[in-house]
Design a protein around this motif. Structure first.
Motif, short mmCIF file in Angstrom:
data_model
loop_
_atom_site.label_atom_id
_atom_site.label_comp_id
_atom_site.label_asym_id
_atom_site.label_seq_id
_atom_site.Cartn_x
_atom_site.Cartn_y
_atom_site.Cartn_z
N PHE A 40 0.83 -1.20 0.00
CA PHE A 40 0.00 0.00 0.00
C PHE A 40 0.87 1.26 0.00
N TRP A 41 1.83 1.34 0.91
CA TRP A 41 2.64 2.55 1.03
C TRP A 41 3.59 2.74 -0.15
N ALA A 42 4.05 1.65 -0.75
CA ALA A 42 4.86 1.78 -1.97
C ALA A 42 4.02 2.45 -3.06
N GLU A 43 2.78 2.01 -3.18
CA GLU A 43 1.87 2.61 -4.16
C GLU A 43 1.57 4.07 -3.80
N ALA A 44 1.32 4.33 -2.54
CA ALA A 44 0.95 5.68 -2.11
C ALA A 44 2.08 6.68 -2.36
N LEU A 45 3.32 6.28 -2.11
CA LEU A 45 4.45 7.21 -2.18
C LEU A 45 5.28 7.09 -3.46
N GLY A 46 4.98 6.11 -4.29
CA GLY A 46 5.82 5.88 -5.47
C GLY A 46 7.16 5.28 -5.07
N TYR A 47 7.19 4.56 -3.94
CA TYR A 47 8.39 3.90 -3.45
C TYR A 47 8.45 2.48 -4.00
N GLN A 48 9.55 1.79 -3.68
CA GLN A 48 9.71 0.39 -4.08
C GLN A 48 9.70 -0.49 -2.83
N VAL A 49 9.01 -1.62 -2.92
CA VAL A 49 9.08 -2.60 -1.85
C VAL A 49 10.47 -3.21 -1.89
N ARG B 161 11.31 1.71 0.06
CA ARG B 161 12.36 2.73 -0.03
C ARG B 161 12.12 3.63 -1.22
N HIS B 162 12.65 4.83 -1.13
CA HIS B 162 12.59 5.78 -2.24
C HIS B 162 13.39 5.21 -3.41
N PRO B 163 12.85 5.22 -4.62
CA PRO B 163 13.53 4.57 -5.75
C PRO B 163 14.84 5.24 -6.15
N ASP B 164 15.06 6.50 -5.76
CA ASP B 164 16.29 7.19 -6.14
C ASP B 164 17.38 7.10 -5.09
N ASP B 165 17.06 6.54 -3.93
CA ASP B 165 18.05 6.46 -2.85
C ASP B 165 18.90 5.20 -2.99
N PHE C 225 20.86 1.70 -1.98
CA PHE C 225 20.48 0.53 -1.19
C PHE C 225 21.64 -0.44 -1.20
N ASP C 226 21.67 -1.30 -0.20
CA ASP C 226 22.70 -2.31 -0.07
C ASP C 226 22.38 -3.43 -1.06
N PRO C 227 23.24 -3.66 -2.06
CA PRO C 227 22.94 -4.69 -3.06
C PRO C 227 22.96 -6.10 -2.49
N VAL C 228 23.60 -6.33 -1.37
CA VAL C 228 23.65 -7.66 -0.78
C VAL C 228 22.35 -8.00 -0.06
N SER C 229 21.85 -7.04 0.73
CA SER C 229 20.65 -7.30 1.52
C SER C 229 19.37 -6.75 0.90
N GLY C 230 19.50 -5.80 -0.03
CA GLY C 230 18.33 -5.14 -0.61
C GLY C 230 17.78 -4.04 0.27
N THR C 231 18.43 -3.76 1.40
CA THR C 231 17.96 -2.76 2.35
C THR C 231 18.27 -1.35 1.88
N GLY C 232 17.25 -0.49 1.91
CA GLY C 232 17.43 0.90 1.54
C GLY C 232 18.33 1.63 2.51
N ARG D 155 15.66 7.23 2.40
CA ARG D 155 14.27 7.39 2.85
C ARG D 155 13.55 6.06 2.75
N ARG D 156 13.04 5.58 3.92
CA ARG D 156 12.35 4.30 3.90
C ARG D 156 11.37 4.19 5.05
N LEU D 157 10.39 3.32 4.85
CA LEU D 157 9.43 2.96 5.88
C LEU D 157 9.59 1.47 6.15
N LEU D 158 9.66 1.11 7.43
CA LEU D 158 9.79 -0.29 7.83
C LEU D 158 8.52 -0.68 8.57
#
Length: 149
Positions: free
Chosen positions: A20-29, A66-70, A72-79, A82-85
């Protein structure tokens, strides 16, 4: 010195909230599936800590966006920006939020954004028009209040 941060939300269903929040903010899961698969293969974590959702592995009790332009750690995928957990908790939401998100629509697009968010599970609470501004109050699928201005 500025500090890094993330906003953490308690939830009953972290994966649904993340979508829901990815859709709301234009973020990526966030996609942690490669890390999870490696940890499972190494025997470091038990399968009971994981869940398949939308065709990939997630942690059972957490999901993030996470914000798509920020970065992220390529190993874990963690942003790393800007992110919501979303963390699973056993108790439901019972009172009004003391902190909420304001989403800023492009000029003249508030009503269209509200309609789009309602299609994705938001509930309209009220429309506010005051001398200082105009906004719409909604709740996400679990009842957390947020505003679209």
């Amino acid at each position: 010195m500025a500090l890094g941060w993330k906003l953490v939300l308690d939830t009953g269903d972290p994966h649904r909230q993340a979508v829901f929040w990815a859709e709301a903010l234009g973020y990526q899961v966030e996609d942690n599936s490669d890390l999870i698969e490696r940890l499972l293969a190494a025997g470091t974590v038990d399968e009971s800590l994981c869940v398949e959702f939308q065709g990939r592995l997630f942690w059972r009790d957490a999901a993030a966006v996470r914000h798509p332009d920020d970065p992220f750690d390529p190993v874990s995928g963690t942003g790393l920006g800007r992110r919501l957990l979303f963390n699973r908790v056993p108790e439901p939401k019972t009172v009004k939020n003391r902190l909420h998100v304001d989403i800023h629509a492009d000029q003249g697009q508030r009503e269209a954004m509200v309609a789009r968010l309602r299609e994705h599970g938001a509930t309209l609470v009220r429309h506010v028009k005051e001398p200082g501004g105009e906004w719409t109050v909604l709740t996400d699928p679990e009842g957390n209040e947020f505003c679209v201005a």
